[in-house]
Design an enzyme around this catalytic site. Structure first.
Site, PDB file in Angstrom:
ATOM      1  N   HIS A  68       0.803  -1.218   0.000  1.00  0.00           N
ATOM      2  CA  HIS A  68       0.000   0.000   0.000  1.00  0.00           C
ATOM      3  C   HIS A  68       0.837   1.270   0.000  1.00  0.00           C
ATOM      4  O   HIS A  68       0.299   2.368  -0.157  1.00  0.00           O
ATOM      5  CB  HIS A  68      -1.002  -0.018   1.169  1.00  0.00           C
ATOM      6  N   ASP A 115       0.063  -7.774   2.388  1.00  0.00           N
ATOM      7  CA  ASP A 115       0.636  -6.433   2.211  1.00  0.00           C
ATOM      8  C   ASP A 115       2.166  -6.502   2.313  1.00  0.00           C
ATOM      9  O   ASP A 115       2.764  -6.090   3.300  1.00  0.00           O
ATOM     10  CB  ASP A 115       0.059  -5.491   3.269  1.00  0.00           C
ATOM     11  N   SER A 220       4.399   2.861   7.822  1.00  0.00           N
ATOM     12  CA  SER A 220       4.061   1.744   6.937  1.00  0.00           C
ATOM     13  C   SER A 220       5.271   1.276   6.144  1.00  0.00           C
ATOM     14  O   SER A 220       6.066   2.086   5.668  1.00  0.00           O
ATOM     15  CB  SER A 220       2.955   2.166   5.963  1.00  0.00           C
TER      16      SER A 220
END
Length: 271
Positions: A68, A115, A220
């Protein structure tokens, strides 16, 4: 004048309440270059580069991150290694173009399952005290269990107000029972077997009672480490950083050993 003072006081009080209630993510500044595997994925903003996501070096010329972070491709982004401060010039930094981006083909945008992404840098990095690869957990390795202390680091937001640090921060968190994270009042069906969740609720010595320590927006793609080995990738917990029932969510790296090995395998020379 008096009303202006009252407004300023109210604003400061409200900010403090929000921050310490569920915004401040805790942790501390890392010792400079004590985590030489950390990577900053940056995007051009005017004349400057802006930190957007984290990553970590796992092999010569290879950085692991989250899908992402770059869902539609590199789009001119750079990978910076060997930095501690995002604003100060450091002789240790090395900047790279992205030669290849490999997003896991089964990534699910709806719940961030799978992910995990791999970046091949445009050239090998120069190994130094400030730039080194970190070991990652492979298939057959033991994922840390409920209550285990794990670590994560990044340049992500300090709170839900998107206050960003200039220097790398690190935090110790505790693995949360996966069954709890599957509950409807936590993540429900969005939490899959490919995920691990972690945060820390603490009073003293965390300075403020019941402060929540967690990863947040901008962290992230960074690593979750157990005994110095990367076991997870910071995924979608940052959407609700600091909330009691929204621990940070991390992709379990050991579930993807075959995909990682196949992706990083050198190409066979054509005859």
């Amino acid at each position: 004048m008096e009303s202006h003072k009252d407004f300023m006081f109210a604003a400061v009080f409200l900010l403090a309440f929000i921050s310490y209630g569920e915004g401040i993510i805790g942790g501390r500044e890392a010792a400079p270059h004590s985590r030489p595997y950390m990577a900053s994925i940056q995007v051009q903003e005017g004349e400057n580069m802006k930190h957007e996501c984290g990553g970590f070096v796992i092999a010569d010329q290879w950085v692991m991150t989250a899908v992402h972070c770059l869902p539609t491709g590199p789009n001119g982004r750079k990978v910076v290694l060997g930095l501690h401060s995002l604003s100060e010039h450091e002789e240790t930094t090395q900047m790279f173009d992205i030669l290849e981006l490999h997003n896991h083909p089964d990534f699910n945008q709806a719940n961030f399952d799978n992910d995990i992404a791999l970046i091949k840098l445009d050239r090998p990095f120069n190994t130094s005290d400030a730039v080194q690869a970190v070991e990652f957990l492979r298939a057959g390795g033991v994922t840390p269990d409920t209550g285990a202390e794990v670590e994560t680091a990044g340049w992500g937001s300090l709170d839900d107000l998107e206050t960003r640090p200039d220097k790398l921060k690190e935090v110790v968190v505790d693995v949360v029972d996966s069954n709890r994270c599957r509950r409807g009042d936590y993540f429900g069906r969005k939490f899959t077997d490919n995920m691990i969740c972690a945060h820390r609720l603490c009073s003293d010595p965390c300075n403020k009672p019941y402060r929540k320590e967690d990863s947040c927006d901008g962290d992230s793609g960074g690593p979750l480490l157990f005994n110095g080995v990367a076991v997870g990738i910071t995924s979608n917990g940052g959407k609700k950083c600091g909330q009691i029932r929204k621990p940070g969510i991390y992709t379990i790296i050991s579930h993807y050993t075959e995909w990682i090995d196949n992706t990083m395998a050198p190409e066979e020379p054509s005859n």
